[in-house]
Write a protein that holds these residues in place. Structure first.
Motif, mmCIF file in Angstrom:
data_model
loop_
_atom_site.group_PDB
_atom_site.id
_atom_site.type_symbol
_atom_site.label_atom_id
_atom_site.label_comp_id
_atom_site.label_asym_id
_atom_site.label_seq_id
_atom_site.Cartn_x
_atom_site.Cartn_y
_atom_site.Cartn_z
ATOM 1 N N SER A 100 46.490 49.537 39.096
ATOM 2 C CA SER A 100 45.552 49.317 37.992
ATOM 3 C C SER A 100 45.721 50.362 36.889
ATOM 4 C CB SER A 100 44.116 49.354 38.533
ATOM 5 O OG SER A 100 43.197 49.195 37.499
ATOM 6 N N SER A 101 46.111 51.565 37.271
ATOM 7 C CA SER A 101 46.238 52.658 36.298
ATOM 8 C C SER A 101 47.498 52.548 35.442
ATOM 9 C CB SER A 101 46.264 54.007 37.024
ATOM 10 O OG SER A 101 47.510 54.219 37.676
ATOM 11 N N LEU A 102 48.443 51.709 35.855
ATOM 12 C CA LEU A 102 49.703 51.591 35.127
ATOM 13 C C LEU A 102 49.551 50.700 33.895
ATOM 14 C CD1 LEU A 102 52.129 51.066 38.145
ATOM 15 C CD2 LEU A 102 51.665 53.188 36.897
ATOM 16 N N PRO A 103 50.236 51.037 32.814
ATOM 17 C CA PRO A 103 50.152 50.191 31.619
ATOM 18 C C PRO A 103 50.825 48.843 31.850
ATOM 19 C CG PRO A 103 51.775 51.922 31.299
ATOM 20 C CD PRO A 103 51.121 52.178 32.639
ATOM 21 N N THR A 104 50.214 47.815 31.357
ATOM 22 C CA THR A 104 50.778 46.477 31.508
ATOM 23 C C THR A 104 51.672 46.155 30.326
ATOM 24 O OG1 THR A 104 50.290 44.160 31.934
ATOM 25 C CG2 THR A 104 48.820 45.287 30.409
ATOM 26 N N LYS A 105 52.672 45.359 30.574
ATOM 27 C CA LYS A 105 53.533 44.854 29.501
ATOM 28 C C LYS A 105 53.303 43.365 29.309
ATOM 29 C CE LYS A 105 57.149 48.197 30.488
ATOM 30 N NZ LYS A 105 58.480 48.397 31.055
ATOM 31 N N LEU A 106 52.381 42.827 30.060
ATOM 32 C CA LEU A 106 52.126 41.389 30.028
ATOM 33 C C LEU A 106 51.167 41.065 28.887
ATOM 34 C CD1 LEU A 106 52.628 38.700 31.453
ATOM 35 C CD2 LEU A 106 50.677 39.185 32.908
ATOM 36 N N ASP A 107 51.685 40.410 27.861
ATOM 37 C CA ASP A 107 50.835 40.020 26.748
ATOM 38 C C ASP A 107 50.658 38.514 26.675
ATOM 39 O OD1 ASP A 107 53.380 39.405 25.971
ATOM 40 O OD2 ASP A 107 53.282 40.396 24.034
ATOM 41 N N GLY A 108 51.364 37.825 27.504
ATOM 42 C CA GLY A 108 51.262 36.372 27.585
ATOM 43 C C GLY A 108 51.872 35.916 28.896
ATOM 44 N N LEU A 109 51.813 34.667 29.180
ATOM 45 C CA LEU A 109 52.320 34.172 30.452
ATOM 46 C C LEU A 109 53.690 33.518 30.334
ATOM 47 C CD1 LEU A 109 49.021 32.685 31.906
ATOM 48 C CD2 LEU A 109 50.102 34.880 32.410
ATOM 49 N N GLU A 110 54.271 33.547 29.140
ATOM 50 C CA GLU A 110 55.579 32.953 28.959
ATOM 51 C C GLU A 110 56.606 33.617 29.884
ATOM 52 O OE1 GLU A 110 53.957 34.541 26.366
ATOM 53 O OE2 GLU A 110 52.969 32.716 25.673
ATOM 54 N N HIS A 111 57.379 32.808 30.563
ATOM 55 C CA HIS A 111 58.431 33.263 31.468
ATOM 56 C C HIS A 111 57.896 33.990 32.703
ATOM 57 C CE1 HIS A 111 60.940 32.119 28.145
ATOM 58 N NE2 HIS A 111 60.366 33.016 27.385
ATOM 59 N N HIS A 112 56.605 33.913 32.943
ATOM 60 C CA HIS A 112 56.019 34.567 34.113
ATOM 61 C C HIS A 112 55.339 33.561 35.019
ATOM 62 C CE1 HIS A 112 56.982 38.450 32.504
ATOM 63 N NE2 HIS A 112 56.460 38.060 31.360
ATOM 64 N N ILE A 113 55.280 32.317 34.607
ATOM 65 C CA ILE A 113 54.739 31.246 35.449
ATOM 66 C C ILE A 113 55.838 30.222 35.566
ATOM 67 C CG2 ILE A 113 53.042 29.406 35.638
ATOM 68 C CD1 ILE A 113 51.087 31.107 34.160
ATOM 69 N N GLN A 114 56.120 29.822 36.778
ATOM 70 C CA GLN A 114 57.198 28.855 36.954
ATOM 71 C C GLN A 114 56.877 27.587 36.163
ATOM 72 O OE1 GLN A 114 57.552 28.619 41.197
ATOM 73 N NE2 GLN A 114 58.787 30.461 41.292
ATOM 74 N N GLY A 115 57.850 27.095 35.447
ATOM 75 C CA GLY A 115 57.660 25.913 34.627
ATOM 76 C C GLY A 115 57.454 26.229 33.173
ATOM 77 N N ASN A 116 57.201 27.483 32.833
ATOM 78 C CA ASN A 116 57.034 27.888 31.428
ATOM 79 C C ASN A 116 58.254 28.622 30.946
ATOM 80 O OD1 ASN A 116 54.555 26.811 31.026
ATOM 81 N ND2 ASN A 116 53.443 28.709 31.375
#
Length: 116
Positions: A100-116
């Motif tokens: 939880s303490s680590l910075p996230t790089k996820l700003d959207g779900l593109e290429h992180h959900i199968q099928g997208n």
């Protein structure tokens, strides 16, 4: 007015208790307990394989709940159940607050959900 102050005070006490309950883990200890996690989820919690969730920046309470659910069988994943089985409640809290303490790089779900 007195009633409003009482409600405000009660709300403040509950809010402080809740944050203390979620802050039960230790980031430094958590960092020492994630050796098996990083194989799939990445050293920095930023999995590059879309089949593994990114853990960095997730809510600690969500991560802890997920690990407890893998451990007790409410979530079914043979690999995660095996890893979670060896974790104590304190280990789970520590791992959860670490990721939880680590910075996230996820700003959207593109290429992180199968099928997208």
């Amino acid at each position: 007015m007195k009633h409003a102050i009482t409600i405000f005070t009660l709300g403040a006490v509950l809010a402080l208790s809740a944050s203390q309950a979620f802050a039960a883990g230790d980031v430094a200890r958590g960092k020492t307990k994630v050796a098996t996690c990083v194989a799939c989820h990445g050293q920095d919690g930023q999995s590059i394989d879309p089949q593994y969730p990114r853990l960095a920046g997730q809510y600690a309470s969500y991560l802890a709940q997920s690990l407890h659910e893998y451990k007790d069988g409410r979530r079914t994943n043979a690999i995660m159940k095996g890893f979670a089985a060896g974790l104590s409640d304190q280990d789970i809290d520590d791992v959860a607050v670490y990721f939880s303490s680590l910075p996230t790089k996820l700003d959207g779900l593109e290429h992180h959900i199968q099928g997208n």
